[in-house]
Design a protein around this motif. Structure first.
Motif, PDB file in Angstrom:
ATOM      1  N   HIS A 110      35.130 -12.923  -7.242  1.00 59.30           N
ATOM      2  CA  HIS A 110      35.549 -13.107  -5.846  1.00 59.30           C
ATOM      3  C   HIS A 110      35.257 -14.527  -5.347  1.00 59.30           C
ATOM      4  O   HIS A 110      35.860 -14.967  -4.375  1.00 59.30           O
ATOM      5  N   ASP A 117      39.992  -6.785  -4.068  1.00 56.46           N
ATOM      6  CA  ASP A 117      39.743  -5.360  -4.161  1.00 56.46           C
ATOM      7  C   ASP A 117      40.804  -4.705  -3.290  1.00 56.46           C
ATOM      8  O   ASP A 117      40.977  -5.079  -2.123  1.00 56.46           O
ATOM      9  N   GLU A 163      36.194  -0.590 -12.598  1.00 61.53           N
ATOM     10  CA  GLU A 163      36.628  -0.911 -11.232  1.00 61.53           C
ATOM     11  C   GLU A 163      38.152  -0.922 -11.154  1.00 61.53           C
ATOM     12  O   GLU A 163      38.779  -1.989 -11.214  1.00 61.53           O
ATOM     13  N   TRP A 165      40.018  -0.748  -8.767  1.00 68.45           N
ATOM     14  CA  TRP A 165      40.507  -1.399  -7.536  1.00 68.45           C
ATOM     15  C   TRP A 165      40.459  -2.924  -7.605  1.00 68.45           C
ATOM     16  O   TRP A 165      40.962  -3.593  -6.724  1.00 68.45           O
ATOM     17  N   HIS A 166      39.808  -3.500  -8.621  1.00 67.28           N
ATOM     18  CA  HIS A 166      39.557  -4.951  -8.647  1.00 67.28           C
ATOM     19  C   HIS A 166      40.560  -5.647  -9.575  1.00 67.28           C
ATOM     20  O   HIS A 166      40.568  -5.431 -10.783  1.00 67.28           O
TER      21      HIS A 166
HETATM   22 ZN   LIG Z   1      35.993  -6.789  -6.623  1.00 71.11          ZN
END
Ligand SMILES: [Zn+2]
Length: 182
Positions: A110, A117, A163, A165-166
């Motif tokens: 990030h 995300d 993850e 969503w990432h």
């Molecule tokens: Zn993330």
């Protein structure tokens, strides 16, 4: 590694050698960011300019297919990542557990202004069950066209939890024919 970052890690009790042993890479902050999107609550999400455009195209293409996507996070500074890890330590969580879920400051994708995300209505934020949504199925089929790839699939070599969503935007390969780029 800068003195500033070395001091941050030392303050949190994080040994850079153990991060290196996990194969984790440092991620620098970009020189410039633009507003990529705005949350329903007015929160501004920032990315580097080409990633912001790619996100907007991705989001709009999904919407055209009846899939609603929104940002949960985008750019996050090294200083903010330090605060997040420090707050978890203050709540009594063990460092090893924290670093399975959160990156050490300086090591989060990030920081680059390329990682996002993603959330979708009706699915809890940043939970693995995001993978059961129509949004995730759509992303799996189409995100690559916009330059986004899943950074932490199940069993990822970085040692982070799965993850779904990432996603992270990569600079398009100049060898790819123009008509295949979006
Ligand atoms: Zn993330």
């Amino acid at each position: 590694m800068s003195m500033m970052l070395a001091q941050r890690l030392a303050e949190l009790g994080i040994d850079p050698q153990t991060l290196a042993a996990r194969g984790l890479r440092l991620h620098a902050e970009p020189a410039a960011l633009v507003e990529a999107d705005r949350g329903a609550d007015g929160r501004v999400f920032e990315l580097i300019a080409p990633a912001a455009v790619a996100w907007q195209q991705l989001r709009d293409a999904a919407a055209a297919d009846g899939i609603s996507l929104f940002l949960v996070s985008a750019f996050r500074s090294i200083a903010r990542q330090h605060e997040i890890v420090a707050a978890k330590l203050a709540r009594g969580q063990r460092l090893e557990e924290i670093l399975r879920v959160s990156a050490a400051p300086g090591y989060s994708e990030h920081h680059t202004g390329r990682a996002i995300d993603i959330g979708t209505p009706g699915s809890p934020l940043l939970e693995q069950e995001f993978e059961t949504t129509a949004a995730y199925a759509w992303l799996t089929a189409h995100a690559g066209r916009f330059g986004f790839t899943l950074s932490y699939p199940a069993g990822n070599a970085d040692g982070y939890l799965y993850e779904p969503w990432h996603w992270c935007w990569q600079t398009p390969d100049p060898r790819t024919p123009k008509e295949q780029q979006v």
